[in-house]
Write a protein that holds these residues in place. Sequence first.
Motif, PDB file in Angstrom:
ATOM      1  N   ALA A 193       0.757  -0.779   0.279  1.00  0.00           N
ATOM      2  CA  ALA A 193       0.023  -0.011  -0.145  1.00  0.00           C
ATOM      3  C   ALA A 193       0.650   1.169   0.300  1.00  0.00           C
ATOM      4  O   ALA A 193       0.231   2.209  -0.979  1.00  0.00           O
ATOM      5  N   LEU A 194       2.214   1.117   0.787  1.00  0.00           N
ATOM      6  CA  LEU A 194       2.732   2.287   0.987  1.00  0.00           C
ATOM      7  C   LEU A 194       3.251   2.721  -0.110  1.00  0.00           C
ATOM      8  O   LEU A 194       3.763   3.555  -0.962  1.00  0.00           O
ATOM      9  N   LEU A 195       4.448   1.630  -0.974  1.00  0.00           N
ATOM     10  CA  LEU A 195       4.725   1.753  -1.984  1.00  0.00           C
ATOM     11  C   LEU A 195       3.721   1.588  -3.528  1.00  0.00           C
ATOM     12  O   LEU A 195       4.542   3.003  -4.570  1.00  0.00           O
ATOM     13  N   LYS A 196       2.454   2.332  -2.778  1.00  0.00           N
ATOM     14  CA  LYS A 196       0.951   2.697  -3.969  1.00  0.00           C
ATOM     15  C   LYS A 196       1.019   3.828  -4.047  1.00  0.00           C
ATOM     16  O   LYS A 196       0.513   4.444  -4.867  1.00  0.00           O
ATOM     17  N   GLY A 197       1.896   4.468  -2.951  1.00  0.00           N
ATOM     18  CA  GLY A 197       1.271   5.454  -2.126  1.00  0.00           C
ATOM     19  C   GLY A 197       0.325   5.923  -1.795  1.00  0.00           C
ATOM     20  O   GLY A 197       0.011   7.101  -1.473  1.00  0.00           O
ATOM     21  N   CYS A 198      -0.111   5.180  -0.770  1.00  0.00           N
ATOM     22  CA  CYS A 198      -1.292   5.264  -0.229  1.00  0.00           C
ATOM     23  C   CYS A 198      -1.004   6.146   0.804  1.00  0.00           C
ATOM     24  O   CYS A 198      -0.419   5.827   1.697  1.00  0.00           O
ATOM     25  N   ARG A 199      -1.675   7.103   1.492  1.00  0.00           N
ATOM     26  CA  ARG A 199      -1.349   7.406   2.614  1.00  0.00           C
ATOM     27  C   ARG A 199      -2.519   7.319   3.847  1.00  0.00           C
ATOM     28  O   ARG A 199      -1.988   8.459   4.990  1.00  0.00           O
ATOM     29  N   CYS A 200      -3.473   6.572   3.625  1.00  0.00           N
ATOM     30  CA  CYS A 200      -4.305   6.041   4.959  1.00  0.00           C
ATOM     31  C   CYS A 200      -4.299   5.117   4.656  1.00  0.00           C
ATOM     32  O   CYS A 200      -4.565   4.039   4.088  1.00  0.00           O
ATOM     33  N   LEU A 201      -4.134   4.208   6.235  1.00  0.00           N
ATOM     34  CA  LEU A 201      -3.686   2.946   6.286  1.00  0.00           C
ATOM     35  C   LEU A 201      -4.494   2.081   7.634  1.00  0.00           C
ATOM     36  O   LEU A 201      -4.351   2.992   8.447  1.00  0.00           O
ATOM     37  N   GLU A 202      -5.200   1.092   7.405  1.00  0.00           N
ATOM     38  CA  GLU A 202      -5.983   1.080   8.410  1.00  0.00           C
ATOM     39  C   GLU A 202      -5.025  -0.280   9.246  1.00  0.00           C
ATOM     40  O   GLU A 202      -5.060  -1.676   8.671  1.00  0.00           O
ATOM     41  N   ILE A 203      -5.103  -0.432  11.287  1.00  0.00           N
ATOM     42  CA  ILE A 203      -4.596  -1.178  11.294  1.00  0.00           C
ATOM     43  C   ILE A 203      -6.281  -1.599  12.302  1.00  0.00           C
ATOM     44  O   ILE A 203      -6.127  -0.714  13.159  1.00  0.00           O
ATOM     45  N   ASP A 204      -6.556  -2.847  12.330  1.00  0.00           N
ATOM     46  CA  ASP A 204      -7.359  -3.777  13.321  1.00  0.00           C
ATOM     47  C   ASP A 204      -6.673  -3.651  14.535  1.00  0.00           C
ATOM     48  O   ASP A 204      -6.010  -5.202  13.939  1.00  0.00           O
ATOM     49  N   CYS A 205      -6.732  -3.229  15.784  1.00  0.00           N
ATOM     50  CA  CYS A 205      -5.865  -3.595  17.239  1.00  0.00           C
ATOM     51  C   CYS A 205      -6.839  -4.541  17.989  1.00  0.00           C
ATOM     52  O   CYS A 205      -7.806  -4.089  18.634  1.00  0.00           O
ATOM     53  N   TRP A 206      -6.335  -5.880  18.539  1.00  0.00           N
ATOM     54  CA  TRP A 206      -6.605  -6.709  19.159  1.00  0.00           C
ATOM     55  C   TRP A 206      -5.658  -6.869  20.209  1.00  0.00           C
ATOM     56  O   TRP A 206      -4.587  -6.940  20.306  1.00  0.00           O
ATOM     57  N   ASP A 207      -5.996  -7.382  22.069  1.00  0.00           N
ATOM     58  CA  ASP A 207      -5.230  -7.554  22.457  1.00  0.00           C
ATOM     59  C   ASP A 207      -4.767  -9.259  22.102  1.00  0.00           C
ATOM     60  O   ASP A 207      -5.181 -10.765  21.864  1.00  0.00           O
ATOM     61  N   VAL A 247      -1.703   8.879   7.215  1.00  0.00           N
ATOM     62  CA  VAL A 247      -2.651   8.588   8.166  1.00  0.00           C
ATOM     63  C   VAL A 247      -3.140   7.490   8.615  1.00  0.00           C
ATOM     64  O   VAL A 247      -2.976   6.642   8.276  1.00  0.00           O
ATOM     65  N   LEU A 248      -2.814   7.078   9.878  1.00  0.00           N
ATOM     66  CA  LEU A 248      -3.312   4.958  10.542  1.00  0.00           C
ATOM     67  C   LEU A 248      -3.575   5.822  10.980  1.00  0.00           C
ATOM     68  O   LEU A 248      -4.741   6.034  12.758  1.00  0.00           O
ATOM     69  N   SER A 249      -5.027   4.864  10.885  1.00  0.00           N
ATOM     70  CA  SER A 249      -6.563   4.363  11.205  1.00  0.00           C
ATOM     71  C   SER A 249      -6.548   3.459  12.121  1.00  0.00           C
ATOM     72  O   SER A 249      -6.758   2.475  11.767  1.00  0.00           O
ATOM     73  N   LEU A 250      -6.226   3.863  13.651  1.00  0.00           N
ATOM     74  CA  LEU A 250      -6.386   2.763  14.303  1.00  0.00           C
ATOM     75  C   LEU A 250      -8.369   2.488  14.953  1.00  0.00           C
ATOM     76  O   LEU A 250      -8.630   3.183  15.300  1.00  0.00           O
ATOM     77  N   GLU A 251      -8.313   1.019  14.732  1.00  0.00           N
ATOM     78  CA  GLU A 251      -9.552   0.260  14.589  1.00  0.00           C
ATOM     79  C   GLU A 251      -9.278  -0.136  16.057  1.00  0.00           C
ATOM     80  O   GLU A 251      -9.290  -1.324  15.803  1.00  0.00           O
ATOM     81  N   ASN A 252      -9.995   0.048  17.710  1.00  0.00           N
ATOM     82  CA  ASN A 252      -9.050  -0.290  18.891  1.00  0.00           C
ATOM     83  C   ASN A 252      -9.751  -1.091  19.682  1.00  0.00           C
ATOM     84  O   ASN A 252     -11.226  -0.250  19.802  1.00  0.00           O
ATOM     85  N   HIS A 253      -9.623  -2.284  19.577  1.00  0.00           N
ATOM     86  CA  HIS A 253      -9.834  -3.100  20.056  1.00  0.00           C
ATOM     87  C   HIS A 253      -9.485  -3.724  21.692  1.00  0.00           C
ATOM     88  O   HIS A 253      -9.799  -4.253  21.585  1.00  0.00           O
TER      89      HIS A 253
END
Length: 291
Positions: A193-207, A247-253
Amino acid sequence: MEENRWFLSTIQNDFRAGRIDFDNTISLLEKLQISFDLIHVKHVFKKTLDKRKERTINIEDFRAIYRAIVHRLEFQELFRAYSINGKILSHSEFSEFLRREQGETEDCEKSALESILKYEPIEEVKKRRQMSFEGFIRYLNSEDCSIFKKHQRSVYQDMNQPLCDYFISSSHNTYLTADQLVGPSDLWGYTSALLKGCRCLEIDCWDGSNVEPVVYHGHTLTSKILFREVIQVIDKYAFMASDYPVVLSLENHCSPEQQEVMAECLRSILGDRLLTSTIGDTPVTHLPSPE
């Protein structure tokens, strides 16, 4: 025969040790001045490794990878349609290709000669004012054949407006490389995604276990990767394709305890790259601009 000599003379020094890995393969393709899609190369490289059960390839493997990436079927069909012997395009044959396929109406012979001198990599062929298949590929992949406007390949818009005024190239479920239910989560998703130039990444975070947050598609059978490793990959590749903010889009669980670990990872790995306060001393009334 000439193509084989050119190919071998270009890459033989890189195979002195007999075998090379993925990074060296990418370097070799760049050395050959071939445009390629990184994901496609990785896929073809992995298929080659799966056959050999090893982590490196030899020169014949590289030849096969090169052909799989470069020798596209439609290129071969076009070449054979205009080449009498299927091996070389003469000056007149290439001129006819430019006239009929490229729509050139003025001085096709001059354009053909200029392209041969510019794109043909084999000196013996170039001296005869001919074009090999390798030269033909280089020509078709060049700027001269691009349908895109050259001035729009770089940023030409006003980038001094508030961040929220822009459409931002974003990636959803960035960690997934296949389906959303049982597919693998992979760090490559972030690299790609970054090598393609994406500037917003989603990170789904879990314990995760051992108080280490993990990233995966929650309540599914997708595999898990460490949050810490995701941030390390982002730190490495964030600004390779673009200098603009990520931009890091943190889906925080995560539980409060593991949220603390996430915060520590962000601070320690990203360091000065992480924006933790407003920019400048003046009161903030709107978001900063990409610049």
